[in-house]
Design a protein around this motif. Structure first.
Motif, PDB file in Angstrom:
ATOM      1  N   LEU A 125      22.161  -7.932 -28.576  1.00  0.00           N
ATOM      2  CA  LEU A 125      21.974  -7.670 -27.143  1.00  0.00           C
ATOM      3  C   LEU A 125      20.651  -6.962 -26.899  1.00  0.00           C
ATOM      4  CD1 LEU A 125      23.140  -7.858 -24.361  1.00  0.00           C
ATOM      5  CD2 LEU A 125      24.251  -5.705 -24.713  1.00  0.00           C
ATOM      6  N   LEU A 162      16.131  -2.716 -17.478  1.00  0.00           N
ATOM      7  CA  LEU A 162      16.229  -2.947 -18.921  1.00  0.00           C
ATOM      8  C   LEU A 162      17.078  -1.881 -19.592  1.00  0.00           C
ATOM      9  CD1 LEU A 162      15.215  -4.161 -21.632  1.00  0.00           C
ATOM     10  CD2 LEU A 162      13.210  -2.761 -21.402  1.00  0.00           C
ATOM     11  N   GLN A 163      16.984  -0.651 -19.051  1.00  0.00           N
ATOM     12  CA  GLN A 163      17.691   0.460 -19.701  1.00  0.00           C
ATOM     13  C   GLN A 163      19.205   0.284 -19.643  1.00  0.00           C
ATOM     14  OE1 GLN A 163      15.127   0.881 -17.666  1.00  0.00           O
ATOM     15  NE2 GLN A 163      13.659   2.230 -18.657  1.00  0.00           N
ATOM     16  N   ALA A 164      19.712  -0.448 -18.640  1.00  0.00           N
ATOM     17  CA  ALA A 164      21.160  -0.657 -18.570  1.00  0.00           C
ATOM     18  C   ALA A 164      21.636  -1.472 -19.771  1.00  0.00           C
ATOM     19  CB  ALA A 164      21.506  -1.367 -17.264  1.00  0.00           C
ATOM     20  N   TYR A 165      20.896  -2.528 -20.091  1.00  0.00           N
ATOM     21  CA  TYR A 165      21.273  -3.324 -21.259  1.00  0.00           C
ATOM     22  C   TYR A 165      21.159  -2.504 -22.539  1.00  0.00           C
ATOM     23  CZ  TYR A 165      21.282  -7.589 -18.511  1.00  0.00           C
ATOM     24  OH  TYR A 165      21.576  -8.550 -17.594  1.00  0.00           O
ATOM     25  N   LEU A 166      20.090  -1.705 -22.635  1.00  0.00           N
ATOM     26  CA  LEU A 166      19.919  -0.892 -23.839  1.00  0.00           C
ATOM     27  C   LEU A 166      21.041   0.119 -23.979  1.00  0.00           C
ATOM     28  CD1 LEU A 166      16.100  -0.220 -23.895  1.00  0.00           C
ATOM     29  CD2 LEU A 166      17.380  -2.061 -24.907  1.00  0.00           C
ATOM     30  N   ALA A 167      21.503   0.680 -22.832  1.00  0.00           N
ATOM     31  CA  ALA A 167      22.591   1.659 -22.894  1.00  0.00           C
ATOM     32  C   ALA A 167      23.888   1.002 -23.358  1.00  0.00           C
ATOM     33  CB  ALA A 167      22.775   2.303 -21.522  1.00  0.00           C
ATOM     34  N   VAL A 168      24.170  -0.188 -22.820  1.00  0.00           N
ATOM     35  CA  VAL A 168      25.390  -0.888 -23.255  1.00  0.00           C
ATOM     36  C   VAL A 168      25.323  -1.193 -24.742  1.00  0.00           C
ATOM     37  CG1 VAL A 168      26.684  -3.020 -22.996  1.00  0.00           C
ATOM     38  CG2 VAL A 168      25.884  -1.834 -20.998  1.00  0.00           C
ATOM     39  N   ALA A 222      23.623   0.419 -27.023  1.00  0.00           N
ATOM     40  CA  ALA A 222      23.731   1.654 -27.804  1.00  0.00           C
ATOM     41  C   ALA A 222      25.190   2.092 -27.913  1.00  0.00           C
ATOM     42  CB  ALA A 222      22.891   2.747 -27.161  1.00  0.00           C
ATOM     43  N   LEU A 223      25.920   2.012 -26.791  1.00  0.00           N
ATOM     44  CA  LEU A 223      27.339   2.419 -26.833  1.00  0.00           C
ATOM     45  C   LEU A 223      28.138   1.488 -27.740  1.00  0.00           C
ATOM     46  CD1 LEU A 223      27.950   3.412 -23.135  1.00  0.00           C
ATOM     47  CD2 LEU A 223      27.692   4.876 -25.109  1.00  0.00           C
ATOM     48  N   LEU A 224      27.853   0.193 -27.654  1.00  0.00           N
ATOM     49  CA  LEU A 224      28.572  -0.766 -28.503  1.00  0.00           C
ATOM     50  C   LEU A 224      28.292  -0.499 -29.977  1.00  0.00           C
ATOM     51  CD1 LEU A 224      30.342  -3.247 -28.446  1.00  0.00           C
ATOM     52  CD2 LEU A 224      28.323  -4.636 -28.339  1.00  0.00           C
ATOM     53  N   PHE A 225      27.032  -0.172 -30.293  1.00  0.00           N
ATOM     54  CA  PHE A 225      26.677   0.121 -31.683  1.00  0.00           C
ATOM     55  C   PHE A 225      27.411   1.357 -32.177  1.00  0.00           C
ATOM     56  CE2 PHE A 225      23.973   1.695 -35.065  1.00  0.00           C
ATOM     57  CZ  PHE A 225      23.757   0.542 -35.781  1.00  0.00           C
ATOM     58  N   ALA A 255      25.647  -5.780 -31.002  1.00  0.00           N
ATOM     59  CA  ALA A 255      24.862  -4.797 -30.253  1.00  0.00           C
ATOM     60  C   ALA A 255      23.373  -4.992 -30.499  1.00  0.00           C
ATOM     61  CB  ALA A 255      25.289  -3.384 -30.665  1.00  0.00           C
TER      62      ALA A 255
END
Lengths: 109, 204
Positions: A51, A11-17, A19-22, A48
């Motif tokens: 997602l 799950l953290q991979a999606y959250l990281a993407v 966060a970076l997009l935001f 973001a």
């Protein structure tokens, strides 16, 4: 039959993407001088958030997928926001003959 | 989506790389037309990520609404306001960019830290998978009925508001019969925003 080493995407991979997009969206919102690009940055930030909602909906709320319903509402509001924002931009362009954000400073204190 | 885990990993890597690089291009490219087309690519990779998250209906809605409507709307706006203008230089612009980059980087570090140290209650319940569309329909017509109807009202308001805002000019006379039309309630005669200087000069 030997069990394969299953590598699930965390799950953290999606959250990281997301966060970076935001963050990219926030930077573009602050630094763009073209008003159309500001609207595009707002769309990036909304995506973001979408997602994030979808990732939580799949990983933590798999049965009642409330995150997907919220994403649909966010998409609706984003479409309305884009239409009204671009209409405001057109009206502004007719009045001021520019799309430079630095010259829209009538309300500056 | 039931595909092999290595395929899933490759798909996730490619889609998220396309997403992040495309969004960097949207923000950083000097030509705004390229930015608009890259924005379409960003929306499409976002739809691919939704497909990997077992959400086929939302992925289709993303493609239809964002790529089909919002992106085309942005392209039309670029076409309508596309005038070459030389932007006046601003003192301290690089400093501003660096400072805002630091602020955004700090925000990113904060968000990543929250994402990685929060003990999420994993694994959650098993995802419904392909039944997601049925579940969304049940939600929209039972417990999310009021927001659903309000969304339709919001879309109607946005449509009328966009038409009123973007209309070019008001016809003072009827186009067909030539009779004068009372537009007083709809719109006053347009005065430019920055007309205060001649107005100040004309007043004694």
């Amino acid at each position: 039959m030997t069990p394969l080493a299953v590598i699930e995407i965390p799950l953290q991979a999606y959250l990281a993407v997301a966060a970076l997009l935001f963050c990219i969206g926030v930077w573009g919102l602050i630094n763009s001088r073209n008003a159309v690009r500001v609207l595009m940055s707002i769309e990036l930030m909304l995506n973001a958030v979408n997602l994030n909602l979808m990732a939580f909906s799949n990983y933590l709320d798999g049965q009642l997928i409330r995150g997907q319903v919220f994403t649909i509402f966010v998409i609706t509001v984003a479409a309305a926001e884009a239409a009204v924002g671009l209409a405001i931009l057109l009206s502004l362009y007719r009045n001021r003959e520019t799309v430079d954000m630095e010259r829209f400073n009538l309300l500056r204190w | 989506m039931t595909i092999a885990s290595s395929t899933q990993l490759i798909c996730f890597a490619v889609l998220s790389a396309a997403l992040l690089l495309g969004s960097l291009g949207v923000v950083l490219l000097p030509n705004i037309v390229y930015s608009a087309f890259l924005l379409g690519g960003v929306f499409l990779s976002m739809a691919g990520l939704y497909l990997m998250l077992n959400a086929s209906f939302v992925a289709a809605a993303q493609v239809l609404v964002y790529v089909g409507a919002v992106n085309v709307l942005i392209l039309f706006a670029i076409m309508l306001v596309n005038k070459k203008e030389t932007l006046a230089a601003i003192p301290g612009l690089p400093l501003r960019r660096v400072l805002s980059g630091l602020v955004c980087g700090g925000l990113g570090v904060l968000l990543l830290r929250v994402a990685f140290i929060t003990p999420w209650p994993l694994p959650g319940p098993t995802p419904v998978g392909e039944e997601a569309t049925i579940r969304i329909g049940e939600h929209l017509f039972s417990d999310y009925l009021l927001p659903f109807e309000l969304a339709s009202v919001l879309l109607l308001m946005a449509m009328i508001g966009a038409i009123v805002l973007a209309r070019r000019d008001v016809f003072a006379s009827d186009v067909i019969t030539g009779e004068p039309v009372d537009q007083g309630l709809l719109e006053k005669t347009r005065t430019p925003l920055l007309s205060e200087i001649p107005a100040l000069e004309s007043t004694p």
